[in-house]
Scaffold this motif. Sequence first.
Motif, PDB file in Angstrom:
ATOM      1  N   THR A 124      18.074  -0.476   8.765  1.00 30.28           N
ATOM      2  CA  THR A 124      17.766  -0.191   7.286  1.00 30.28           C
ATOM      3  C   THR A 124      16.978  -0.909   6.505  1.00 30.28           C
ATOM      4  O   THR A 124      16.189  -0.518   5.747  1.00 30.28           O
ATOM      5  CB  THR A 124      19.163   0.419   6.854  1.00 30.28           C
ATOM      6  N   ASP A 125      17.246  -2.146   6.201  1.00 34.62           N
ATOM      7  CA  ASP A 125      16.534  -3.086   5.426  1.00 34.62           C
ATOM      8  C   ASP A 125      15.046  -3.183   5.963  1.00 34.62           C
ATOM      9  O   ASP A 125      14.436  -3.092   5.203  1.00 34.62           O
ATOM     10  CB  ASP A 125      17.146  -4.529   5.778  1.00 34.62           C
ATOM     11  N   ALA A 126      14.798  -3.170   7.238  1.00 36.98           N
ATOM     12  CA  ALA A 126      13.591  -3.079   7.841  1.00 36.98           C
ATOM     13  C   ALA A 126      12.733  -1.847   7.328  1.00 36.98           C
ATOM     14  O   ALA A 126      11.485  -2.039   6.967  1.00 36.98           O
ATOM     15  CB  ALA A 126      13.388  -3.533   9.355  1.00 36.98           C
ATOM     16  N   VAL A 127      13.384  -0.859   7.697  1.00 33.84           N
ATOM     17  CA  VAL A 127      12.582   0.452   7.391  1.00 33.84           C
ATOM     18  C   VAL A 127      12.159   0.537   5.822  1.00 33.84           C
ATOM     19  O   VAL A 127      10.875   0.807   5.607  1.00 33.84           O
ATOM     20  CB  VAL A 127      13.637   1.557   7.375  1.00 33.84           C
ATOM     21  N   SER A 128      13.096   0.036   4.813  1.00 33.70           N
ATOM     22  CA  SER A 128      12.479   0.121   3.416  1.00 33.70           C
ATOM     23  C   SER A 128      11.743  -1.032   3.221  1.00 33.70           C
ATOM     24  O   SER A 128      10.521  -0.789   2.525  1.00 33.70           O
ATOM     25  CB  SER A 128      13.741   0.338   2.586  1.00 33.70           C
ATOM     26  N   ARG A 129      11.938  -2.187   3.798  1.00 34.62           N
ATOM     27  CA  ARG A 129      10.948  -3.190   3.359  1.00 34.62           C
ATOM     28  C   ARG A 129       9.509  -3.355   3.949  1.00 34.62           C
ATOM     29  O   ARG A 129       8.650  -3.580   3.250  1.00 34.62           O
ATOM     30  CB  ARG A 129      11.730  -4.606   3.817  1.00 34.62           C
ATOM     31  N   LEU A 130       9.547  -2.812   5.168  1.00 35.80           N
ATOM     32  CA  LEU A 130       8.332  -2.607   5.809  1.00 35.80           C
ATOM     33  C   LEU A 130       7.326  -1.595   5.256  1.00 35.80           C
ATOM     34  O   LEU A 130       6.197  -1.628   5.207  1.00 35.80           O
ATOM     35  CB  LEU A 130       8.535  -2.613   7.506  1.00 35.80           C
TER      36      LEU A 130
END
Length: 356
Positions: A124-130
């Motif tokens: 979830t963190d990767a989806v938004s930060r990327l």
Amino acid sequence: MTRQSPVTVHDKADPDTVAIRWLGHAVQLLDQRRLPAEEHWLTIEGAAGVAQAIRDMAVRGAPAIGISAAYGVALSARCADESDWQQEVRTAIDQLAESRPTAVNLFWALQRMRGVLDQCQSRTDAVSRLAETAVTIHREDLAANIAMADLAVDAMELKKPCSVLTHCNTGALATGGYGTALGVVRKLHQERLLKRVYADETRPWLQGARLTAWELARDRIPVTLNADGAAAAILAKGDVKWVIVGADRIAANGDVANKIGTYGLAVLARHHKVKFMVVAPASTVDMSVASGRDIPIEERAGDEICQFGGIRVAPEKVDAFNPVFDVTPADLIDLIVTERGVVHTPEMTGMHQLFE
Ligand SMILES: CSC[C@H]1O[C@H](OP(=O)(O)O)[C@H](O)[C@@H]1O
């Protein structure tokens, strides 16, 4: 999955000439293979689709390739399985890195996305930060193009309007918007310092005939399309005062890899005492390569030069050599313009004063 409206990346470029739209759940790419006849948007929801679009040149242009790849990485996180998301995104990065070899913007963008990925603690963190990082890369490129246009026009020190000649397509279609060399053309036109743009058709893929002429005509900028072979006669006439081109990779010593034919233009420009300018964002500078000798030059299928508009024009079985970039040595370039500043290459030794 609900369809989201495009994320607003641009507030300055004409949204009609933007080639990349981020929807959050997908990236839309204006299929440049079909221009100018048809404005067809590809809607791509995964990294593999973006890699294919880059390989097939549905999207092309060094900065646009980097931006599209960044969105591809963001999409790979959305599509990844919860159990193995980090490896799946790393695999997507590797796939995108194999799509085209010369434009360093691709590898610059992927390295930046990889750095963000390494800091993410969950999918979830990767989806938004990327996704945020890809949009930032897109916005930064547009801002760089607008800054470079200002720097370039100042550096030209024009006292009256002049004509310029350009090669390939370096406009909004090749970037995050506005354009690099074509961004300078847009600024010159806006400042009433442009008489006319001569646009090389740029065989074999015809980026000039199909894309640059399309962009400039839409902006009502006076453009004359010419055969690549006519550039010498045009420069000999004396009307053109600047040749302005983009770049796919700039080596530490200031050598420049760009569309095939650029090197010949630089030789012609020097012979006819026409100034030669390269305009490219910092993401195109590769300080890890010492000179142009170290830049990988993409060779594409020989068939691309054996046909014209989809009709074969060469005899069957003829050998064909189709390098799509060449290297212009720094000593043939008068100015290299980046958003960090202007390098006057005949006097300066490469990019070190702006890049370490
Ligand atoms: C600002 S675009 C830079 C560069 O990319 C083009 O190559 P391609 O159309 O094959 O992607 C051309 O070399 C432009 O000058």
